[in-house]
Design a protein around this motif. Structure first.
Motif, PDB file in Angstrom:
ATOM      1  N   ALA A   1       0.702  13.451   1.586  1.00  0.00           N
ATOM      2  CA  ALA A   1       0.393  14.874   2.306  1.00  0.00           C
ATOM      3  C   ALA A   1      -0.882  15.022   2.349  1.00  0.00           C
ATOM      4  CB  ALA A   1       1.801  15.153   2.625  1.00  0.00           C
ATOM      5  N   LEU A   2      -1.572  15.407   3.454  1.00  0.00           N
ATOM      6  CA  LEU A   2      -2.208  16.658   3.501  1.00  0.00           C
ATOM      7  C   LEU A   2      -1.526  17.868   4.621  1.00  0.00           C
ATOM      8  CD1 LEU A   2      -5.416  13.785   4.231  1.00  0.00           C
ATOM      9  CD2 LEU A   2      -4.307  15.262   2.333  1.00  0.00           C
ATOM     10  N   GLY A   3      -1.092  17.376   5.347  1.00  0.00           N
ATOM     11  CA  GLY A   3      -0.339  18.354   6.524  1.00  0.00           C
ATOM     12  C   GLY A   3       1.247  17.961   6.926  1.00  0.00           C
ATOM     13  N   GLU A   4       1.515  18.285   8.041  1.00  0.00           N
ATOM     14  CA  GLU A   4       2.544  18.170   8.854  1.00  0.00           C
ATOM     15  C   GLU A   4       2.970  17.219   9.141  1.00  0.00           C
ATOM     16  OE1 GLU A   4       4.812  21.355  11.648  1.00  0.00           O
ATOM     17  OE2 GLU A   4       3.806  22.827  10.133  1.00  0.00           O
ATOM     18  N   ARG A   5       1.450  16.381   9.638  1.00  0.00           N
ATOM     19  CA  ARG A   5       1.228  14.930  10.127  1.00  0.00           C
ATOM     20  C   ARG A   5       0.232  14.305   9.967  1.00  0.00           C
ATOM     21  NH1 ARG A   5       2.942  15.369  16.847  1.00  0.00           N
ATOM     22  NH2 ARG A   5       3.019  13.215  16.047  1.00  0.00           N
ATOM     23  N   CYS A   6       0.149  14.865   8.641  1.00  0.00           N
ATOM     24  CA  CYS A   6      -1.420  14.188   8.601  1.00  0.00           C
ATOM     25  C   CYS A   6      -0.952  13.538   6.666  1.00  0.00           C
ATOM     26  CB  CYS A   6      -2.499  14.599   8.074  1.00  0.00           C
ATOM     27  SG  CYS A   6      -4.261  14.116   7.780  1.00  0.00           S
ATOM     28  N   VAL A   7      -1.361  11.812   6.336  1.00  0.00           N
ATOM     29  CA  VAL A   7      -1.201  11.713   5.395  1.00  0.00           C
ATOM     30  C   VAL A   7      -2.744  10.655   4.898  1.00  0.00           C
ATOM     31  CG1 VAL A   7       1.164  11.301   5.114  1.00  0.00           C
ATOM     32  CG2 VAL A   7       0.175   9.303   6.241  1.00  0.00           C
ATOM     33  N   ALA A   8      -2.939  10.422   4.323  1.00  0.00           N
ATOM     34  CA  ALA A   8      -3.720   9.381   3.476  1.00  0.00           C
ATOM     35  C   ALA A   8      -3.437   8.909   2.379  1.00  0.00           C
ATOM     36  CB  ALA A   8      -5.402  10.763   3.512  1.00  0.00           C
ATOM     37  N   TRP A   9      -4.625   8.067   1.810  1.00  0.00           N
ATOM     38  CA  TRP A   9      -4.307   7.648   0.376  1.00  0.00           C
ATOM     39  C   TRP A   9      -5.435   8.171  -0.172  1.00  0.00           C
ATOM     40  CZ3 TRP A   9      -2.128   5.588   4.812  1.00  0.00           C
ATOM     41  CH2 TRP A   9      -0.796   5.501   4.494  1.00  0.00           C
ATOM     42  N   VAL A  10      -5.557   7.417  -1.102  1.00  0.00           N
ATOM     43  CA  VAL A  10      -6.689   7.772  -2.335  1.00  0.00           C
ATOM     44  C   VAL A  10      -7.398   6.406  -2.257  1.00  0.00           C
ATOM     45  CG1 VAL A  10      -7.509   8.250  -5.045  1.00  0.00           C
ATOM     46  CG2 VAL A  10      -6.010   9.348  -4.025  1.00  0.00           C
ATOM     47  N   GLU A  11      -8.561   6.288  -1.847  1.00  0.00           N
ATOM     48  CA  GLU A  11      -9.450   5.105  -1.554  1.00  0.00           C
ATOM     49  C   GLU A  11      -9.442   4.611  -2.610  1.00  0.00           C
ATOM     50  OE1 GLU A  11     -13.543   3.858   0.128  1.00  0.00           O
ATOM     51  OE2 GLU A  11     -13.287   5.211  -0.995  1.00  0.00           O
ATOM     52  N   GLU A  12      -9.835   5.232  -4.200  1.00  0.00           N
ATOM     53  CA  GLU A  12     -10.063   4.293  -5.333  1.00  0.00           C
ATOM     54  C   GLU A  12      -8.207   3.266  -5.825  1.00  0.00           C
ATOM     55  OE1 GLU A  12     -10.034   5.175  -9.872  1.00  0.00           O
ATOM     56  OE2 GLU A  12     -11.469   6.458  -8.204  1.00  0.00           O
ATOM     57  N   GLU A  13      -7.545   3.936  -4.994  1.00  0.00           N
ATOM     58  CA  GLU A  13      -5.882   3.397  -5.647  1.00  0.00           C
ATOM     59  C   GLU A  13      -5.867   1.824  -4.801  1.00  0.00           C
ATOM     60  OE1 GLU A  13      -3.015   7.168  -4.543  1.00  0.00           O
ATOM     61  OE2 GLU A  13      -3.366   7.551  -6.851  1.00  0.00           O
ATOM     62  N   VAL A  14      -6.180   1.811  -3.819  1.00  0.00           N
ATOM     63  CA  VAL A  14      -5.880   1.401  -2.867  1.00  0.00           C
ATOM     64  C   VAL A  14      -7.170   0.433  -3.113  1.00  0.00           C
ATOM     65  CG1 VAL A  14      -6.440   0.147  -0.400  1.00  0.00           C
ATOM     66  CG2 VAL A  14      -5.857   2.698  -0.915  1.00  0.00           C
ATOM     67  N   GLU A  15      -8.383   0.310  -3.330  1.00  0.00           N
ATOM     68  CA  GLU A  15      -9.525   0.030  -4.717  1.00  0.00           C
ATOM     69  C   GLU A  15      -8.677  -1.065  -5.946  1.00  0.00           C
ATOM     70  OE1 GLU A  15     -12.292   1.979  -4.233  1.00  0.00           O
ATOM     71  OE2 GLU A  15     -13.131   1.296  -2.724  1.00  0.00           O
ATOM     72  N   ASP A  16      -8.430  -0.459  -6.701  1.00  0.00           N
ATOM     73  CA  ASP A  16      -7.292  -1.090  -7.545  1.00  0.00           C
ATOM     74  C   ASP A  16      -6.258  -1.895  -6.943  1.00  0.00           C
ATOM     75  OD1 ASP A  16      -8.675   0.817  -8.967  1.00  0.00           O
ATOM     76  OD2 ASP A  16      -7.458   1.971  -9.884  1.00  0.00           O
ATOM     77  N   TRP A  17      -5.525  -2.078  -6.348  1.00  0.00           N
ATOM     78  CA  TRP A  17      -4.180  -2.664  -5.324  1.00  0.00           C
ATOM     79  C   TRP A  17      -5.159  -4.154  -5.185  1.00  0.00           C
ATOM     80  CZ3 TRP A  17      -3.686  -5.205  -0.805  1.00  0.00           C
ATOM     81  CH2 TRP A  17      -1.929  -5.828  -1.309  1.00  0.00           C
ATOM     82  N   LEU A  18      -6.013  -3.823  -4.665  1.00  0.00           N
ATOM     83  CA  LEU A  18      -6.745  -4.796  -3.872  1.00  0.00           C
ATOM     84  C   LEU A  18      -7.883  -5.999  -4.762  1.00  0.00           C
ATOM     85  CD1 LEU A  18      -8.901  -3.375  -0.775  1.00  0.00           C
ATOM     86  CD2 LEU A  18      -7.294  -5.459  -0.677  1.00  0.00           C
ATOM     87  N   ALA A  19      -7.653  -4.989  -6.671  1.00  0.00           N
ATOM     88  CA  ALA A  19      -9.104  -5.755  -7.366  1.00  0.00           C
ATOM     89  C   ALA A  19      -7.152  -6.479  -7.764  1.00  0.00           C
ATOM     90  CB  ALA A  19      -8.697  -4.284  -7.886  1.00  0.00           C
ATOM     91  N   GLN A  20      -6.305  -6.420  -8.204  1.00  0.00           N
ATOM     92  CA  GLN A  20      -5.075  -6.394  -8.953  1.00  0.00           C
ATOM     93  C   GLN A  20      -4.489  -7.730  -7.920  1.00  0.00           C
ATOM     94  OE1 GLN A  20      -1.748  -3.550  -9.365  1.00  0.00           O
ATOM     95  NE2 GLN A  20      -0.815  -5.116 -10.450  1.00  0.00           N
ATOM     96  N   ARG A  21      -4.452  -7.499  -6.834  1.00  0.00           N
ATOM     97  CA  ARG A  21      -4.434  -8.934  -6.357  1.00  0.00           C
ATOM     98  C   ARG A  21      -5.580  -9.967  -6.362  1.00  0.00           C
ATOM     99  NH1 ARG A  21      -1.487  -5.341  -5.162  1.00  0.00           N
ATOM    100  NH2 ARG A  21      -0.356  -6.874  -7.306  1.00  0.00           N
ATOM    101  N   ILE A  22      -7.015  -9.638  -6.181  1.00  0.00           N
ATOM    102  CA  ILE A  22      -7.853 -10.735  -6.845  1.00  0.00           C
ATOM    103  C   ILE A  22      -7.616 -11.540  -8.168  1.00  0.00           C
ATOM    104  CG2 ILE A  22      -9.974 -10.966  -7.078  1.00  0.00           C
ATOM    105  CD1 ILE A  22     -10.855  -9.504  -4.645  1.00  0.00           C
ATOM    106  N   ALA A  23      -6.851 -10.229  -9.100  1.00  0.00           N
ATOM    107  CA  ALA A  23      -7.037 -10.899 -10.064  1.00  0.00           C
ATOM    108  C   ALA A  23      -5.616 -12.089 -10.448  1.00  0.00           C
ATOM    109  CB  ALA A  23      -6.530  -9.561 -11.509  1.00  0.00           C
ATOM    110  N   GLU A  24      -4.371 -11.567  -9.879  1.00  0.00           N
ATOM    111  CA  GLU A  24      -3.312 -12.308  -9.554  1.00  0.00           C
ATOM    112  C   GLU A  24      -3.385 -13.454  -9.534  1.00  0.00           C
ATOM    113  OE1 GLU A  24      -0.390 -10.270  -7.753  1.00  0.00           O
ATOM    114  OE2 GLU A  24       0.288  -8.652  -9.659  1.00  0.00           O
ATOM    115  N   ARG A  25      -4.885 -13.625  -7.647  1.00  0.00           N
ATOM    116  CA  ARG A  25      -5.103 -14.854  -7.817  1.00  0.00           C
ATOM    117  C   ARG A  25      -5.869 -15.818  -8.380  1.00  0.00           C
ATOM    118  NH1 ARG A  25      -9.944 -15.035  -4.275  1.00  0.00           N
ATOM    119  NH2 ARG A  25     -11.096 -14.446  -5.739  1.00  0.00           N
TER     120      ARG A  25
END
Length: 64
Positions: A34-58
């Motif tokens: 949460a960055l504000g009352e109506r604003c959220v974001a994700w940590v880019e590195e965490e999303v990239e790690d999640w994607l890399a994990q999907r590739i590793a599982e594949r």
């Protein structure tokens, strides 16, 4: 550290917003920040790690 908004997360993952939030709810995708009352974001590195994990599982290198 870089924050990315929903649109970018959806583009990076090719998921629908419904699927993304379902994965978050079940603990299978990084939580947003949460960055504000109506604003959220994700940590880019965490999303990239999640994607890399999907590739590793594949490729047979995943732990799940």
């Amino acid at each position: 550290m870089k924050f990315i908004r929903l649109r970018t997360v959806l583009e990076m993952t090719a998921l629908s917003s419904t699927t993304l939030y379902r994965l978050i709810e079940t603990g299978k995708f990084p939580q947003n920040v949460a960055l504000g009352e109506r604003c959220v974001a994700w940590v880019e590195e965490e999303v990239e790690d999640w994607l890399a994990q999907r590739i590793a599982e594949r490729d047979g290198g995943g732990t799940n």
